[in-house]
Design a protein around this motif. Structure first.
Motif, PDB file in Angstrom:
ATOM      1  N   TYR A 181       0.900  -1.237  -0.148  1.00  0.00           N
ATOM      2  CA  TYR A 181       0.029  -0.096   0.068  1.00  0.00           C
ATOM      3  C   TYR A 181       0.906   1.375   0.024  1.00  0.00           C
ATOM      4  O   TYR A 181       0.335   2.412  -0.675  1.00  0.00           O
ATOM      5  N   SER A 182       2.031   1.231   0.570  1.00  0.00           N
ATOM      6  CA  SER A 182       2.833   2.349   0.583  1.00  0.00           C
ATOM      7  C   SER A 182       3.465   2.602  -0.935  1.00  0.00           C
ATOM      8  O   SER A 182       4.277   3.609  -0.960  1.00  0.00           O
ATOM      9  N   GLY A 183       3.598   1.647  -1.679  1.00  0.00           N
ATOM     10  CA  GLY A 183       4.202   1.673  -3.156  1.00  0.00           C
ATOM     11  C   GLY A 183       5.510   1.191  -2.834  1.00  0.00           C
ATOM     12  O   GLY A 183       6.334   1.280  -4.177  1.00  0.00           O
ATOM     13  N   LEU A 184       6.059   0.606  -1.934  1.00  0.00           N
ATOM     14  CA  LEU A 184       7.549   0.287  -1.789  1.00  0.00           C
ATOM     15  C   LEU A 184       7.602  -1.098  -2.628  1.00  0.00           C
ATOM     16  O   LEU A 184       8.830  -1.191  -2.964  1.00  0.00           O
ATOM     17  N   ALA A 185       6.599  -1.604  -2.572  1.00  0.00           N
ATOM     18  CA  ALA A 185       6.875  -3.201  -3.532  1.00  0.00           C
ATOM     19  C   ALA A 185       5.549  -3.411  -4.103  1.00  0.00           C
ATOM     20  O   ALA A 185       4.494  -3.027  -3.819  1.00  0.00           O
ATOM     21  N   THR A 186       5.657  -4.322  -5.081  1.00  0.00           N
ATOM     22  CA  THR A 186       4.690  -4.927  -5.790  1.00  0.00           C
ATOM     23  C   THR A 186       4.327  -5.998  -5.172  1.00  0.00           C
ATOM     24  O   THR A 186       5.005  -6.320  -4.160  1.00  0.00           O
ATOM     25  N   PRO A 187       2.925  -6.577  -5.255  1.00  0.00           N
ATOM     26  CA  PRO A 187       2.522  -7.837  -4.857  1.00  0.00           C
ATOM     27  C   PRO A 187       3.708  -8.875  -4.656  1.00  0.00           C
ATOM     28  O   PRO A 187       3.886  -9.607  -3.698  1.00  0.00           O
ATOM     29  N   SER A 188       4.197  -9.087  -5.867  1.00  0.00           N
ATOM     30  CA  SER A 188       5.327 -10.216  -5.987  1.00  0.00           C
ATOM     31  C   SER A 188       6.498  -9.888  -5.065  1.00  0.00           C
ATOM     32  O   SER A 188       7.006 -10.753  -4.196  1.00  0.00           O
ATOM     33  N   GLU A 189       6.682  -8.797  -5.153  1.00  0.00           N
ATOM     34  CA  GLU A 189       8.197  -8.364  -4.115  1.00  0.00           C
ATOM     35  C   GLU A 189       7.588  -8.201  -2.672  1.00  0.00           C
ATOM     36  O   GLU A 189       8.450  -8.738  -1.769  1.00  0.00           O
ATOM     37  N   ALA A 190       6.510  -8.026  -2.468  1.00  0.00           N
ATOM     38  CA  ALA A 190       6.025  -8.001  -1.087  1.00  0.00           C
ATOM     39  C   ALA A 190       5.903  -9.494  -0.604  1.00  0.00           C
ATOM     40  O   ALA A 190       6.197  -9.579   0.586  1.00  0.00           O
ATOM     41  N   ALA A 191       5.642 -10.474  -1.563  1.00  0.00           N
ATOM     42  CA  ALA A 191       5.379 -11.842  -1.130  1.00  0.00           C
ATOM     43  C   ALA A 191       7.176 -12.187  -0.747  1.00  0.00           C
ATOM     44  O   ALA A 191       7.167 -12.806   0.522  1.00  0.00           O
ATOM     45  N   ALA A 192       8.043 -11.595  -1.484  1.00  0.00           N
ATOM     46  CA  ALA A 192       9.419 -12.131  -0.918  1.00  0.00           C
ATOM     47  C   ALA A 192       9.816 -11.522   0.400  1.00  0.00           C
ATOM     48  O   ALA A 192      10.322 -12.256   1.385  1.00  0.00           O
ATOM     49  N   VAL A 193       9.236  -9.927   0.474  1.00  0.00           N
ATOM     50  CA  VAL A 193       9.684  -9.481   1.700  1.00  0.00           C
ATOM     51  C   VAL A 193       9.016 -10.028   2.828  1.00  0.00           C
ATOM     52  O   VAL A 193       9.359 -10.226   4.148  1.00  0.00           O
ATOM     53  N   GLY A 194       7.679 -10.506   2.836  1.00  0.00           N
ATOM     54  CA  GLY A 194       7.047 -11.144   3.899  1.00  0.00           C
ATOM     55  C   GLY A 194       7.549 -12.585   4.244  1.00  0.00           C
ATOM     56  O   GLY A 194       7.716 -12.809   5.317  1.00  0.00           O
ATOM     57  N   LEU A 195       7.990 -13.251   3.343  1.00  0.00           N
ATOM     58  CA  LEU A 195       8.617 -14.554   3.412  1.00  0.00           C
ATOM     59  C   LEU A 195       9.913 -14.413   4.371  1.00  0.00           C
ATOM     60  O   LEU A 195      10.290 -15.045   5.147  1.00  0.00           O
ATOM     61  N   GLY A 196      10.584 -13.428   3.873  1.00  0.00           N
ATOM     62  CA  GLY A 196      11.827 -12.936   4.503  1.00  0.00           C
ATOM     63  C   GLY A 196      11.651 -12.677   6.015  1.00  0.00           C
ATOM     64  O   GLY A 196      12.412 -13.086   6.752  1.00  0.00           O
ATOM     65  N   ALA A 197      10.668 -11.783   6.211  1.00  0.00           N
ATOM     66  CA  ALA A 197      10.365 -11.434   7.441  1.00  0.00           C
ATOM     67  C   ALA A 197       9.760 -12.704   8.240  1.00  0.00           C
ATOM     68  O   ALA A 197      10.161 -12.520   9.722  1.00  0.00           O
ATOM     69  N   ALA A 198       9.170 -13.434   7.785  1.00  0.00           N
ATOM     70  CA  ALA A 198       8.764 -14.556   8.527  1.00  0.00           C
ATOM     71  C   ALA A 198      10.085 -15.580   8.885  1.00  0.00           C
ATOM     72  O   ALA A 198       9.889 -16.034  10.094  1.00  0.00           O
ATOM     73  N   VAL A 199      10.777 -15.780   8.081  1.00  0.00           N
ATOM     74  CA  VAL A 199      12.084 -16.687   8.366  1.00  0.00           C
ATOM     75  C   VAL A 199      12.625 -15.934   9.486  1.00  0.00           C
ATOM     76  O   VAL A 199      13.157 -16.440  10.583  1.00  0.00           O
ATOM     77  N   LEU A 200      12.909 -14.563   9.372  1.00  0.00           N
ATOM     78  CA  LEU A 200      13.819 -13.693  10.367  1.00  0.00           C
ATOM     79  C   LEU A 200      13.008 -13.794  11.600  1.00  0.00           C
ATOM     80  O   LEU A 200      13.707 -14.074  12.895  1.00  0.00           O
ATOM     81  N   LEU A 201      11.640 -13.695  11.853  1.00  0.00           N
ATOM     82  CA  LEU A 201      10.873 -13.991  13.097  1.00  0.00           C
ATOM     83  C   LEU A 201      11.017 -15.249  13.828  1.00  0.00           C
ATOM     84  O   LEU A 201      11.289 -15.266  14.931  1.00  0.00           O
ATOM     85  N   LEU A 202      10.901 -16.420  12.869  1.00  0.00           N
ATOM     86  CA  LEU A 202      11.185 -17.748  13.506  1.00  0.00           C
ATOM     87  C   LEU A 202      12.618 -17.792  13.912  1.00  0.00           C
ATOM     88  O   LEU A 202      12.951 -18.654  15.051  1.00  0.00           O
ATOM     89  N   ALA A 203      13.604 -17.302  13.474  1.00  0.00           N
ATOM     90  CA  ALA A 203      14.893 -17.515  13.617  1.00  0.00           C
ATOM     91  C   ALA A 203      15.135 -16.812  15.123  1.00  0.00           C
ATOM     92  O   ALA A 203      15.680 -17.309  15.787  1.00  0.00           O
ATOM     93  N   PHE A 204      14.601 -15.538  15.201  1.00  0.00           N
ATOM     94  CA  PHE A 204      14.833 -14.576  16.238  1.00  0.00           C
ATOM     95  C   PHE A 204      14.154 -15.376  17.379  1.00  0.00           C
ATOM     96  O   PHE A 204      14.657 -15.359  18.555  1.00  0.00           O
ATOM     97  N   GLU A 205      12.872 -16.013  17.182  1.00  0.00           N
ATOM     98  CA  GLU A 205      12.235 -16.873  18.233  1.00  0.00           C
ATOM     99  C   GLU A 205      12.747 -18.191  18.633  1.00  0.00           C
ATOM    100  O   GLU A 205      12.024 -19.135  19.393  1.00  0.00           O
ATOM    101  N   ARG A 206      13.782 -18.726  17.693  1.00  0.00           N
ATOM    102  CA  ARG A 206      14.357 -19.800  17.929  1.00  0.00           C
ATOM    103  C   ARG A 206      13.286 -20.868  17.532  1.00  0.00           C
ATOM    104  O   ARG A 206      13.615 -22.242  18.417  1.00  0.00           O
TER     105      ARG A 206
END
Length: 437
Positions: A244-269
């Motif tokens: 919605y901010s225009g920083l990413a297309t839906p395809s790019e946002a999917a990659a961003v979201g996946l990266g965030a999910a991986v980092l979140l699970l890694a941070f929480e061990r």
């Protein structure tokens, strides 16, 4: 060959091929080839050249890359304890409303839908926690199962939505605007569901037992609950905010979201090689299924186009002098019938070559129609005999399919009401996309 004969021949081919239990993607290819050969008098050489070109073009669509990424993100979350914390975080808020923690089905599915994009994943993830908890606390079984069946379908409407990506690719409309268009209708349906639970709790108090004093909430408890909700809320902000901010297309946002999910699970061990491999394997199977159906559906769309079916049907419908409301009513009934037999993606890819020209000719906004279509597909998720949410809940609860379907019936009616409301007030759909210009 006249239009009626050609159309009936194509429909008959589809039902015959799928009726033999053929895989959907293979059935689409077979129907495309046979329809061009028998109904279009194409030679096999011409069919081969045409379909090869179509397959290559459809398979190289950049927008398709978002589908496996969103599916993998949902699989990672499904295998973590985030869904359990989602229930615990929503519970104190839900207890304050008549109906109590029955509302966690609605709230939980609404939030998880914003990071999943899949109806079955949303139903399974939230249901594996709430069905057990609600049964143990004495809540009405039918309301518990029915509300989960209805709310789980929000995974198709609230962005990011896999079905919306499929529709956007086929209809050649902005996927970002489709995502925006799905927000308010999704919240509207969630509000209708919660309102129904509230009314049921007021009329039949025994269906939603009152909380005990030990379960009372205070400001400290509510703040702790927000902390439990933080992982899901954070992922929603990352994925939806980037689009919605225009920083990413839906395809790019999917990659961003996946990266965030991986980092979140890694941070929480919680991230391990085994968890990642299991999630990737499951996501691979689902992604291949979805993408192969979508790519092969392009063959059917091409075959339908060569046979001039959309143009001829559009002329027939145009000659009937139907207004947009009458056309939508016919299409709604058409999609409800399809939903009895086909899954959402199959419905979308197989019907659009015929219905989209009619919609455009009637002057209906394609963004609005995309949301309308997704709601119709959602209805199909909770209607037997091929209601995928019903199958998921049957596995979770051990109940018979008929009982699950009956429990979902009021929510089927509420979803039909939502479709009527967006038809009467199209601004519910078009207001947010209009803000983006």
């Amino acid at each position: 060959m006249d239009t009626l004969t050609t159309t009936l021949g194509l429909v008959a081919l589809i039902f015959i091929v799928l009726g033999f239990g053929t895989w959907v993607f293979a059935g689409l290819v077979l129907v495309s080839v046979l329809s061009l050969f028998w109904l279009g008098d194409f030679s096999f050489q011409r069919i081969s050249v045409t379909l090869t070109r179509v397959l290559f073009r459809a398979g190289n669509s950049w927008e398709l890359s978002a589908i496996p990424l969103f599916i993998l993100m949902g699989e990672l979350i499904f295998r973590s304890d985030i869904s359990e914390r989602l229930f615990k975080g929503l519970e104190p808020f839900a207890r304050r409303i008549p109906g109590g923690i029955l509302h966690t089905n609605i709230f939980g599915c609404t939030l998880f839908a914003a990071v999943s994009g899949s109806s079955s994943a949303t139903t399974a993830t939230v249901g594996k926690i709430t069905t057990r908890e609600l049964q143990q606390r004495g809540y009405d079984r039918q309301l518990s199962i029915g509300s989960l069946a209805g709310a789980g379908s929000l995974g198709l409407l609230i962005p990011p939505s896999i079905v919306m990506i499929v529709y956007g690719v086929q209809a050649e409309v902005s996927i970002s605007k489709l995502f925006m268009a799905g927000v308010l209708p999704g919240l509207l349906i969630a509000a209708l569901y919660s309102g129904y639970l509230l009314v049921q709790a007021l009329i039949h108090p025994h269906k939603a037992p009152r909380q005990s004093r030990s379960e009372s909430t205070n400001q400290v408890t509510l703040l702790q609950s927000l902390g439990l909700l933080a992982p899901v809320l954070g992922l929603i902000v990352v994925v939806i905010g980037s689009i919605y901010s225009g920083l990413a297309t839906p395809s790019e946002a999917a990659a961003v979201g996946l990266g965030a999910a991986v980092l979140l699970l890694a941070f929480e061990r919680q991230l391990s090689w085994q968890l990642f491999i299991d999630a990737t394997r499951s996501a691979l199977v689902s992604s291949v299924m979805v993408c192969s159906i979508l790519v092969c559906a392009a063959l059917l769309a091409t075959a339908v186009g060569y046979l001039h079916i959309p143009q001829d049907i559009a002329k027939v419908i145009g000659g009937m002098d139907l207004n947009p409301a009458q056309l939508l009513l016919i299409l709604a009934l058409f999609y409800i019938v399809l939903g009895l037999f086909l899954d959402g993606i199959s419905i979308t890819v197989m019907s659009l070559p015929i219905t989209m020209p009619l919609v455009l000719q009637a002057g209906i906004d394609p963004i609005w129609f995309g949301v309308f279509l997704v709601i119709m597909v959602e209805i199909g998720q909770i209607t037997p005999p091929v209601g995928f949410n019903l199958f998921v809940l049957q596995g979770l609860t051990g109940e018979k399919l008929g009982k699950v379907a009956i429990a979902a019936l009021p929510f089927f009616a509420l979803m039909c009401l939502a479709a009527l409301l967006i038809a009467l007030f199209p601004a519910i759909v078009l207001w947010l996309p209009g803000l983006s210009g």
